[in-house]
Motif scaffolding. Structure first.
Motif, PDB file in Angstrom:
ATOM      1  N   LEU A 171       0.830  -1.209   0.000  1.00 61.76           N
ATOM      2  CA  LEU A 171       0.000   0.000   0.000  1.00 61.76           C
ATOM      3  C   LEU A 171       0.863   1.256   0.000  1.00 61.76           C
ATOM      4  O   LEU A 171       0.541   2.245  -0.662  1.00 61.76           O
ATOM      5  N   LYS A 172       1.989   1.180   0.706  1.00 56.61           N
ATOM      6  CA  LYS A 172       2.874   2.342   0.806  1.00 56.61           C
ATOM      7  C   LYS A 172       3.635   2.591  -0.488  1.00 56.61           C
ATOM      8  O   LYS A 172       3.736   3.735  -0.947  1.00 56.61           O
ATOM      9  N   ARG A 173       4.166   1.548  -1.111  1.00 55.53           N
ATOM     10  CA  ARG A 173       5.059   1.720  -2.256  1.00 55.53           C
ATOM     11  C   ARG A 173       4.371   1.504  -3.613  1.00 55.53           C
ATOM     12  O   ARG A 173       4.848   1.999  -4.631  1.00 55.53           O
ATOM     13  N   LEU A 174       3.269   0.745  -3.638  1.00 63.85           N
ATOM     14  CA  LEU A 174       2.583   0.456  -4.897  1.00 63.85           C
ATOM     15  C   LEU A 174       1.250   1.181  -5.016  1.00 63.85           C
ATOM     16  O   LEU A 174       0.697   1.282  -6.106  1.00 63.85           O
ATOM     17  N   GLY A 175       0.714   1.611  -3.881  1.00 63.95           N
ATOM     18  CA  GLY A 175      -0.579   2.303  -3.896  1.00 63.95           C
ATOM     19  C   GLY A 175      -1.762   1.363  -3.905  1.00 63.95           C
ATOM     20  O   GLY A 175      -2.918   1.795  -3.950  1.00 63.95           O
ATOM     21  N   ALA A 176      -1.504   0.067  -3.859  1.00 60.23           N
ATOM     22  CA  ALA A 176      -2.578  -0.929  -3.874  1.00 60.23           C
ATOM     23  C   ALA A 176      -2.008  -2.275  -3.430  1.00 60.23           C
ATOM     24  O   ALA A 176      -0.786  -2.470  -3.411  1.00 60.23           O
ATOM     25  N   LEU A 177      -2.892  -3.194  -3.092  1.00 60.32           N
ATOM     26  CA  LEU A 177      -2.464  -4.545  -2.749  1.00 60.32           C
ATOM     27  C   LEU A 177      -2.092  -5.301  -4.021  1.00 60.32           C
ATOM     28  O   LEU A 177      -2.658  -5.051  -5.090  1.00 60.32           O
ATOM     29  N   PRO A 178      -1.164  -6.238  -3.939  1.00 65.60           N
ATOM     30  CA  PRO A 178      -0.828  -7.045  -5.125  1.00 65.60           C
ATOM     31  C   PRO A 178      -1.933  -8.049  -5.425  1.00 65.60           C
ATOM     32  O   PRO A 178      -2.765  -8.354  -4.567  1.00 65.60           O
ATOM     33  N   HIS A 179      -1.940  -8.523  -6.647  1.00 64.22           N
ATOM     34  CA  HIS A 179      -2.812  -9.651  -6.973  1.00 64.22           C
ATOM     35  C   HIS A 179      -2.144 -10.935  -6.479  1.00 64.22           C
ATOM     36  O   HIS A 179      -0.922 -10.987  -6.261  1.00 64.22           O
ATOM     37  N   ILE A 180      -2.950 -11.964  -6.328  1.00 58.07           N
ATOM     38  CA  ILE A 180      -2.461 -13.254  -5.851  1.00 58.07           C
ATOM     39  C   ILE A 180      -2.681 -14.296  -6.935  1.00 58.07           C
ATOM     40  O   ILE A 180      -3.787 -14.418  -7.484  1.00 58.07           O
ATOM     41  N   THR A 181      -1.620 -15.031  -7.268  1.00 64.59           N
ATOM     42  CA  THR A 181      -1.750 -16.127  -8.226  1.00 64.59           C
ATOM     43  C   THR A 181      -1.969 -17.427  -7.447  1.00 64.59           C
ATOM     44  O   THR A 181      -2.302 -17.399  -6.267  1.00 64.59           O
ATOM     45  N   VAL A 182      -1.793 -18.559  -8.075  1.00 60.70           N
ATOM     46  CA  VAL A 182      -1.960 -19.861  -7.422  1.00 60.70           C
ATOM     47  C   VAL A 182      -0.731 -20.703  -7.721  1.00 60.70           C
ATOM     48  O   VAL A 182      -0.299 -20.783  -8.876  1.00 60.70           O
ATOM     49  N   ALA A 183      -0.149 -21.296  -6.702  1.00 57.65           N
ATOM     50  CA  ALA A 183       1.050 -22.123  -6.880  1.00 57.65           C
ATOM     51  C   ALA A 183       0.666 -23.582  -7.025  1.00 57.65           C
ATOM     52  O   ALA A 183      -0.153 -24.105  -6.250  1.00 57.65           O
ATOM     53  N   ARG A 184       1.278 -24.263  -8.015  1.00 57.41           N
ATOM     54  CA  ARG A 184       1.045 -25.686  -8.238  1.00 57.41           C
ATOM     55  C   ARG A 184       2.261 -26.480  -7.787  1.00 57.41           C
ATOM     56  O   ARG A 184       3.388 -26.030  -7.928  1.00 57.41           O
ATOM     57  N   ASP A 185       2.014 -27.671  -7.301  1.00 60.53           N
ATOM     58  CA  ASP A 185       3.099 -28.594  -6.985  1.00 60.53           C
ATOM     59  C   ASP A 185       3.377 -29.419  -8.239  1.00 60.53           C
ATOM     60  O   ASP A 185       2.712 -30.421  -8.500  1.00 60.53           O
ATOM     61  N   GLU A 186       4.358 -28.992  -9.026  1.00 63.13           N
ATOM     62  CA  GLU A 186       4.611 -29.625 -10.314  1.00 63.13           C
ATOM     63  C   GLU A 186       5.490 -30.865 -10.202  1.00 63.13           C
ATOM     64  O   GLU A 186       5.869 -31.446 -11.217  1.00 63.13           O
ATOM     65  N   SER A 187       5.822 -31.265  -8.987  1.00 66.96           N
ATOM     66  CA  SER A 187       6.529 -32.529  -8.802  1.00 66.96           C
ATOM     67  C   SER A 187       5.558 -33.705  -8.785  1.00 66.96           C
ATOM     68  O   SER A 187       5.974 -34.859  -8.802  1.00 66.96           O
ATOM     69  N   LYS A 188       4.254 -33.396  -8.793  1.00 64.18           N
ATOM     70  CA  LYS A 188       3.215 -34.435  -8.781  1.00 64.18           C
ATOM     71  C   LYS A 188       2.425 -34.373 -10.080  1.00 64.18           C
ATOM     72  O   LYS A 188       2.198 -33.292 -10.621  1.00 64.18           O
ATOM     73  N   PRO A 189       1.990 -35.532 -10.582  1.00 66.51           N
ATOM     74  CA  PRO A 189       1.389 -35.584 -11.924  1.00 66.51           C
ATOM     75  C   PRO A 189       0.102 -34.787 -12.085  1.00 66.51           C
ATOM     76  O   PRO A 189      -0.189 -34.300 -13.176  1.00 66.51           O
ATOM     77  N   ASP A 190      -0.692 -34.638 -11.028  1.00 66.38           N
ATOM     78  CA  ASP A 190      -1.952 -33.930 -11.171  1.00 66.38           C
ATOM     79  C   ASP A 190      -1.854 -32.452 -10.799  1.00 66.38           C
ATOM     80  O   ASP A 190      -2.862 -31.736 -10.774  1.00 66.38           O
ATOM     81  N   TYR A 191      -0.624 -31.979 -10.491  1.00 66.19           N
ATOM     82  CA  TYR A 191      -0.385 -30.561 -10.197  1.00 66.19           C
ATOM     83  C   TYR A 191      -1.338 -30.007  -9.137  1.00 66.19           C
ATOM     84  O   TYR A 191      -2.070 -29.042  -9.385  1.00 66.19           O
ATOM     85  N   PRO A 192      -1.335 -30.566  -7.930  1.00 68.43           N
ATOM     86  CA  PRO A 192      -2.225 -30.035  -6.892  1.00 68.43           C
ATOM     87  C   PRO A 192      -1.724 -28.692  -6.365  1.00 68.43           C
ATOM     88  O   PRO A 192      -0.627 -28.232  -6.720  1.00 68.43           O
ATOM     89  N   LEU A 193      -2.513 -28.059  -5.507  1.00 64.47           N
ATOM     90  CA  LEU A 193      -2.078 -26.815  -4.879  1.00 64.47           C
ATOM     91  C   LEU A 193      -0.811 -27.051  -4.068  1.00 64.47           C
ATOM     92  O   LEU A 193      -0.686 -28.064  -3.388  1.00 64.47           O
ATOM     93  N   LEU A 194       0.113 -26.102  -4.141  1.00 68.75           N
ATOM     94  CA  LEU A 194       1.367 -26.210  -3.398  1.00 68.75           C
ATOM     95  C   LEU A 194       1.150 -25.610  -2.003  1.00 68.75           C
ATOM     96  O   LEU A 194       1.501 -24.472  -1.731  1.00 68.75           O
ATOM     97  N   THR A 195       0.556 -26.384  -1.119  1.00 71.55           N
ATOM     98  CA  THR A 195       0.259 -25.918   0.231  1.00 71.55           C
ATOM     99  C   THR A 195      -0.093 -27.105   1.119  1.00 71.55           C
ATOM    100  O   THR A 195      -0.522 -28.155   0.637  1.00 71.55           O
ATOM    101  N   LYS A 196       0.107 -26.904   2.404  1.00 73.13           N
ATOM    102  CA  LYS A 196      -0.325 -27.899   3.392  1.00 73.13           C
ATOM    103  C   LYS A 196      -1.703 -27.556   3.940  1.00 73.13           C
ATOM    104  O   LYS A 196      -2.288 -28.330   4.707  1.00 73.13           O
ATOM    105  N   LEU A 197      -2.220 -26.399   3.566  1.00 78.00           N
ATOM    106  CA  LEU A 197      -3.540 -25.977   4.017  1.00 78.00           C
ATOM    107  C   LEU A 197      -4.629 -26.728   3.261  1.00 78.00           C
ATOM    108  O   LEU A 197      -4.429 -27.186   2.126  1.00 78.00           O
ATOM    109  N   SER A 198      -5.797 -26.825   3.871  1.00 78.32           N
ATOM    110  CA  SER A 198      -6.962 -27.317   3.141  1.00 78.32           C
ATOM    111  C   SER A 198      -7.345 -26.261   2.110  1.00 78.32           C
ATOM    112  O   SER A 198      -6.947 -25.085   2.225  1.00 78.32           O
ATOM    113  N   LYS A 199      -8.115 -26.643   1.116  1.00 81.37           N
ATOM    114  CA  LYS A 199      -8.520 -25.687   0.087  1.00 81.37           C
ATOM    115  C   LYS A 199      -9.295 -24.534   0.714  1.00 81.37           C
ATOM    116  O   LYS A 199      -9.120 -23.361   0.337  1.00 81.37           O
ATOM    117  N   GLU A 200     -10.137 -24.850   1.679  1.00 80.92           N
ATOM    118  CA  GLU A 200     -10.939 -23.820   2.338  1.00 80.92           C
ATOM    119  C   GLU A 200     -10.055 -22.824   3.084  1.00 80.92           C
ATOM    120  O   GLU A 200     -10.247 -21.602   2.984  1.00 80.92           O
TER     121      GLU A 200
END
Length: 373
Positions: free
Chosen positions: A171-200
């Motif tokens: 907010l201070k340096r860009l004037g707005a919040l950044p956008h958020i992308t989604v990280a994939r775990d590409e070491s696995k064949p189905d490319y799941p989310l790269l996180t230990k969190l539940s989807k929710e």
């Protein structure tokens, strides 16, 4: 006002990078190298091969390397050659190479208005290297040259404790919040989310940035697309170094558009033949309208921000072009010939890969040539 004829996603085959982000798919697969590929085709040929006349109209090009896109110095003249044809260009970068950004600043203003930087904000790396001032100074250069830009953050579990810091400095340096992308775990064949969190919990944690890009990507993540897709015609992927153009990432039909730049390009709809478990880079392909029956946001909505001072990240020309859907400039036709071509190439590749695998079993030292790759 320009209308978009095609969206062409261009790959640059370099794994060189000046950062070492833990969530990077290159790092996941241990592919980092500082070797820069050879750009064997002159910029003039690139411009000729990608002319508006040959492609049917004004196109949007996205240029992205496996490492940092702006490391090869040749990329500047390749971008100039494409802009000179009247097209629009998006460049994926970590925003750290001041010298390259200054080279783009020397382009004519007419070109810069059709230039868009997709800047990855690697917060933890900038913190580790103490490079925040350099990063934000380069964003200011993009503003000053009247190019468009967007800032996106790759969400990772390691970044969660720093979310409040990230918001404050953005907010201070860009004037707005950044956008958020989604990280994939590409070491696995189905490319799941790269996180230990539940989807929710993942959505709850990163949804606080109010990023339409994150919202859309999560809404289609993991969904197999079964609709009729115009990839291969309205959208394509292009190896910017070799000229190999494919329908999409996981398809069989391809052609080399640099070999005979005076000849027309044969575009072939992928139709319902998509092999991907879900649409890779759906936020671009689907929001530009590769599947017209699918209702999606406009692409500019996923990239723009209105800053606290009322300015926007997108220049008016770029914002207008990103407000187009591909169906506005293309006919929705489903030729039987496209089905036949797809099946033929699928059969050829099935035979080729079975022969290749058989040879590998017999000869353990076998390695495919670059041409076969």
């Amino acid at each position: 006002m320009d209308k978009m004829k095609r969206f062409i996603d261009c790959g640059v085959g370099t794994f060189a990078c000046n950062l070492r982000c833990h969530y990077c798919y290159v790092a996941q697969n241990f592919l980092f190298t500082q070797k820069v590929p050879t750009f064997k085709y002159p910029p003039a040929l690139i411009g000729k091969a990608l002319s508006k006349e040959r492609l049917g109209g004004v196109c949007m090009f996205n240029i992205c390397a496996s490492g940092e896109t702006l490391i090869p110095h040749e990329i500047v003249e390749y971008v100039r050659a494409i802009l000179a044809q009247g097209h629009y260009v998006m460049i994926v970068t970590n925003g750290m190479l001041t010298k390259r950004i200054k080279e783009f600043a020397e382009f004519p203003e007419e070109y810069r208005k059709r230039l868009f930087f997709k800047v990855s904000f690697h917060y933890l790396e900038l913190k580790r290297l103490n490079k925040f001032d350099l990063f934000f100074a380069n964003i200011d250069l993009m503003r000053e040259m009247k190019a468009s830009f967007t800032i996106e953050v790759t969400p990772s579990d390691e970044l969660i404790p720093y979310i409040d810091e990230l918001k404050e400095i953005s907010l201070k340096r860009l004037g707005a919040l950044p956008h958020i992308t989604v990280a994939r775990d590409e070491s696995k064949p189905d490319y799941p989310l790269l996180t230990k969190l539940s989807k929710e919990d993942y959505i709850k944690t990163w949804g606080q940035f109010d990023s339409k890009m994150f919202d859309f990507k999560m809404s289609v993540f993991g969904q197999k697309r079964n609709e009729y897709c115009y990839a291969g015609n309205w959208t394509c992927t292009l190896n910017l170094l070799t000229g190999t153009m494919k329908q999409c990432y996981m398809t069989n039909y391809f052609t080399n558009i640099y070999k005979h730049p005076n000849k027309p390009i044969k575009f072939v709809n992928i139709g319902k033949g998509c092999k991907a478990p879900h649409c890779h880079n759906a936020h671009a392909f689907l929001c530009f309208g590769a599947i017209p029956e699918l209702k999606t946001p406009y692409y500019y909505e996923l990239r723009n921000r209105v800053c606290v001072d009322g300015t926007e990240w997108l220049q008016p020309e770029m914002k207008a072009f990103m407000s187009c859907k591909l169906e506005e400039e293309n006919e929705q036709s489903r030729p039987l010939s496209d089905v036949i071509i797809n099946k033929f190439y699928g059969f050829v590749y099935f035979i080729f890969w079975n022969i290749r695998n058989a040879v590998k079993m017999i000869d353990k030292s076998y390695k495919p040539s670059e041409r076969h790759k």
